[in-house]
Scaffold this active site. Structure first.
Site, PDB file in Angstrom:
ATOM      1  N   ARG A  45     -14.209  -2.089 137.264  1.00  0.00           N
ATOM      2  CA  ARG A  45     -12.845  -1.988 137.761  1.00  0.00           C
ATOM      3  C   ARG A  45     -11.893  -2.475 136.684  1.00  0.00           C
ATOM      4  O   ARG A  45     -12.315  -2.975 135.645  1.00  0.00           O
ATOM      5  CB  ARG A  45     -12.644  -2.714 139.102  1.00  0.00           C
ATOM      6  N   GLY A  46     -10.586  -2.334 136.994  1.00  0.00           N
ATOM      7  CA  GLY A  46      -9.587  -2.598 135.967  1.00  0.00           C
ATOM      8  C   GLY A  46      -9.265  -1.258 135.307  1.00  0.00           C
ATOM      9  O   GLY A  46     -10.182  -0.506 134.957  1.00  0.00           O
ATOM     10  N   ALA A  47      -7.965  -0.976 135.161  1.00  0.00           N
ATOM     11  CA  ALA A  47      -7.552   0.380 134.766  1.00  0.00           C
ATOM     12  C   ALA A  47      -8.219   0.893 133.476  1.00  0.00           C
ATOM     13  O   ALA A  47      -8.834   1.962 133.479  1.00  0.00           O
ATOM     14  CB  ALA A  47      -6.031   0.421 134.668  1.00  0.00           C
ATOM     15  N   ARG A  84     -11.010   6.987 142.125  1.00  0.00           N
ATOM     16  CA  ARG A  84      -9.975   6.058 142.600  1.00  0.00           C
ATOM     17  C   ARG A  84      -8.615   6.670 142.223  1.00  0.00           C
ATOM     18  O   ARG A  84      -8.486   7.220 141.132  1.00  0.00           O
ATOM     19  CB  ARG A  84     -10.112   4.656 141.952  1.00  0.00           C
ATOM     20  N   ASP A 232      -1.830  -0.792 136.573  1.00  0.00           N
ATOM     21  CA  ASP A 232      -2.675   0.385 136.800  1.00  0.00           C
ATOM     22  C   ASP A 232      -1.933   1.675 136.499  1.00  0.00           C
ATOM     23  O   ASP A 232      -2.541   2.707 136.238  1.00  0.00           O
ATOM     24  CB  ASP A 232      -3.199   0.400 138.237  1.00  0.00           C
ATOM     25  N   ASN A 242       0.283  -2.313 140.377  1.00  0.00           N
ATOM     26  CA  ASN A 242      -0.765  -3.272 140.001  1.00  0.00           C
ATOM     27  C   ASN A 242      -1.331  -3.868 141.290  1.00  0.00           C
ATOM     28  O   ASN A 242      -0.850  -3.594 142.396  1.00  0.00           O
ATOM     29  CB  ASN A 242      -0.222  -4.350 139.059  1.00  0.00           C
ATOM     30  N   LYS A 243      -2.346  -4.662 141.133  1.00  0.00           N
ATOM     31  CA  LYS A 243      -3.069  -5.253 142.273  1.00  0.00           C
ATOM     32  C   LYS A 243      -2.120  -5.811 143.329  1.00  0.00           C
ATOM     33  O   LYS A 243      -1.128  -6.458 143.004  1.00  0.00           O
ATOM     34  CB  LYS A 243      -3.991  -6.353 141.734  1.00  0.00           C
TER      35      LYS A 243
HETATM   36  O1  MRU Z   1      -8.838  -3.125 142.048  1.00  0.00           O
HETATM   37  P1  MRU Z   1      -8.976  -3.538 140.621  1.00  0.00           P
HETATM   38  O2  MRU Z   1      -9.786  -4.773 140.433  1.00  0.00           O
HETATM   39  O3  MRU Z   1      -9.457  -2.385 139.760  1.00  0.00           O
HETATM   40  O4  MRU Z   1      -7.499  -3.865 140.157  1.00  0.00           O
HETATM   41  C1  MRU Z   1      -7.290  -4.197 138.810  1.00  0.00           C
HETATM   42  C2  MRU Z   1      -5.869  -4.551 138.518  1.00  0.00           C
HETATM   43  O5  MRU Z   1      -5.018  -4.478 139.353  1.00  0.00           O
HETATM   44  C3  MRU Z   1      -5.551  -4.939 137.119  1.00  0.00           C
HETATM   45  O6  MRU Z   1      -4.488  -5.833 137.091  1.00  0.00           O
HETATM   46  C4  MRU Z   1      -5.155  -3.675 136.334  1.00  0.00           C
HETATM   47  O7  MRU Z   1      -6.113  -2.677 136.448  1.00  0.00           O
HETATM   48  C5  MRU Z   1      -4.903  -3.964 134.907  1.00  0.00           C
HETATM   49  S1  MRU Z   1      -6.429  -4.354 134.126  1.00  0.00           S
HETATM   50  C6  MRU Z   1      -6.307  -4.527 132.550  1.00  0.00           C
END
Ligand code: MRU
Length: 334
Positions: A45-47, A84, A232, A242-243
Site C-alpha cells: 500500500r501507499g501510492a 484500488r 494519493d 490522502n488517508k
Molecule cells: O490506504 P493506504 O495505506 O494505501 O494509504 C496510504 C496513504 O494515504 C499515504 O499517505 C499515501 O499513499 C502517500 S504514500 C507515500
C-alpha cells in the site's frame, strides 16, 4: 531501509505489510492475481508502492499467460488498474508501461515480457530517486528541533525509496537535525502505529505515537511546529486526496497557524482533474472498523461509513514538496 517489494528472478518478493509490526514476512509471487489481491488487502500500500506493484503485476501477467501480442494485454491492465481507485500512481504506472509497449512494439512473448520487467524496474528505480529529491528539497523546510506531525505511512513501505513525507523527515534527521515526530495512529487500519512508528524506530528517529484525535489538542498545547503528509492524488488546482484524517489535520493546522506540507512525486499529480471532489474515494469494508484485527468492537450489524481517503482543499496547503522542488500552496499566499 526495508523493501516493500523487489524483483527476485522472475518473481516479485512482497512484504506482507498487514502482518507488521509483529511479523516480517515476505512472499515470492508469480501470479499477477496475487499482486492484485495484495493491493486490495493492503499487503502492499501507499501510492507510489502500488504503482510499482502494478507495473510488476503486468510483467507477471504477460509472463504467466503467454501474452504474445500487445493486444493481449489490456484485459490484465484493466484488472490491475481497478485494484484500488484513489491513488493515481496505479493507473499512471499501468499507462506508462502500456505506452512504452505501444511505442517500442516488441515482437513475441519473450520480448514483451522482457520489456515489461524492464519498465517495472525502471519505475521502481526512478521512485527511489524521486524520494531522495523530495527529501533534499523538503528537509530545508524542517528547522532544527522541530516537532513534526505526520499521518498514515509514507516511508519505504509506501514507496520504492526512503518515502515521501517520511523521506523528508528522514533526510532532516540524517542532516543532524534533532526532530521529534508525532505519528498519528491512523484509524482504522493503523498504518501510523503499525508501520510509521516501526519505520521511525528502525531509523532511530525520536517519535511519539498519538491517537488521531490527540493531534488538535497537541497543536493547541503548542506541541507541533509543522505537519507533513503524503498524497494519493493531487489535482491541478492543488486539492489533495490522502488517508482519511488528513483533512482534519489540515484544518487543525490552519486553525493553529501551523504549516501543513504535502510531499508527493510527479506521478501523484493528476493533470486530468481540477477539483478534488472529482477524485474517486475508495470505501473499505465495514469489518475493518467493526472487527479490526479480529475482535468485535461494535454491535453486530451496525451500519458503517468507511471512506479510506479524504480531500484536503488547496486553500489549506502551505506548500507541496515535489521531486522538482517546493511549490507554494494557496495557504502560503493568503
Ligand atoms: O490506504 P493506504 O495505506 O494505501 O494509504 C496510504 C496513504 O494515504 C499515504 O499517505 C499515501 O499513499 C502517500 S504514500 C507515500
Amino acid at each position: 531501509m526495508v523493501n516493500a517489494l523487489q524483483r527476485i528472478d522472475n518473481k516479485v518478493r512482497l512484504l506482507r505489510q498487514t502482518l507488521l509490526p509483529t511479523e516480517v514476512h515476505y512472499d515470492d509471487l508469480d501470479d499477477y492475481r496475487d499482486i492484485i489481491a495484495a493491493i486490495k488487502c493492503l499487503d502492499v500500500r501507499g501510492a507510489p508502492a502500488i504503482g510499482i506493484a502494478a507495473a510488476y503485476g503486468l510483467a507477471l501477467a504477460a509472463q504467466r499467460n503467454n501474452v504474445a501480442g500487445i493486444d493481449d494485454l489490456p484485459t490484465f491492465a484493466d484488472e490491475i488498474r481497478n485494484a484500488r481507485p484513489t491513488a493515481v500512481n496505479l493507473s499512471w504506472a499501468v499507462d506508462r508501461v502500456t505506452t512504452r509497449l505501444r511505442q517500442e512494439k516488441p515482437q513475441g512473448h519473450q520480448a514483451i515480457v522482457a520489456l515489461l520487467w524492464n519498465e517495472a524496474e525502471t519505475i521502481h528505480a526512478e521512485d527511489r530517486h524521486l524520494c531522495r529529491a523530495m527529501g533534499e528539497h523538503g528537509a530545508a523546510l524542517i528547522p532544527d528541533k522541530a516537532r513534526v506531525l505526520t499521518h498514515c505511512n509514507t516511508g519505504a513501505l509506501a514507496t520504492g525509496g526512503i518515502g515521501t513525507a517520511f523521506g523528508v523527515i528522514y533526510t532532516a534527521h540524517q542532516q543532524g537535525k534533532q526532530i521529534l515526530v508525532y505519528a498519528d495512529e491512523t484509524r482504522p487500519l493503523l498504518q501510523g502505529a503499525r508501520l510509521t512508528a516501526w519505520e521511525l524506530m528502525q531509523a532511530g528517529i525520536p517519535c511519539r505515537l498519538i491517537c488521531d484525535s490527540t493531534a488538535a489538542m497537541l497543536m493547541r498545547q503548542g506541541g507541533v511546529d509543522l505537519a507533513i503528509v503524503g498524497a494519493d492524488r493531487i489535482t491541478t488546482q492543488g486539492d489533495v486526496a490522502n488517508k482519511i484524517g488528513t483533512y482534519s489535520v489540515a484544518v487543525a493546522c490552519h486553525h493553529h497557524d501551523i504549516p501543513f506540507y504535502v510531499a508527493a512525486p510527479y506521478s501523484t499529480f493528476d493533470e486530468s482533474l481540477v477539483n478534488g471532489d472529482e477524485i474517486p474515494i475508495e470505501e473499505r469494508h465495514a469489518d475493518e472498523i467493526t472487527r479490526g484485527f479480529g475482535r468485535l468492537t461494535a454491535p453486530e450489524g451496525v451500519e458503517v461509513y468507511a471512506p479510506a481517503f479524504d480531500i484536503t482543499p488547496a486553500e489549506l496547503v502551505s506548500a507541496y514538496i515535489t521531486d522538482q522542488g517546493i511549490r507554494p500552496g494557496k495557504r502560503h499566499r493568503s
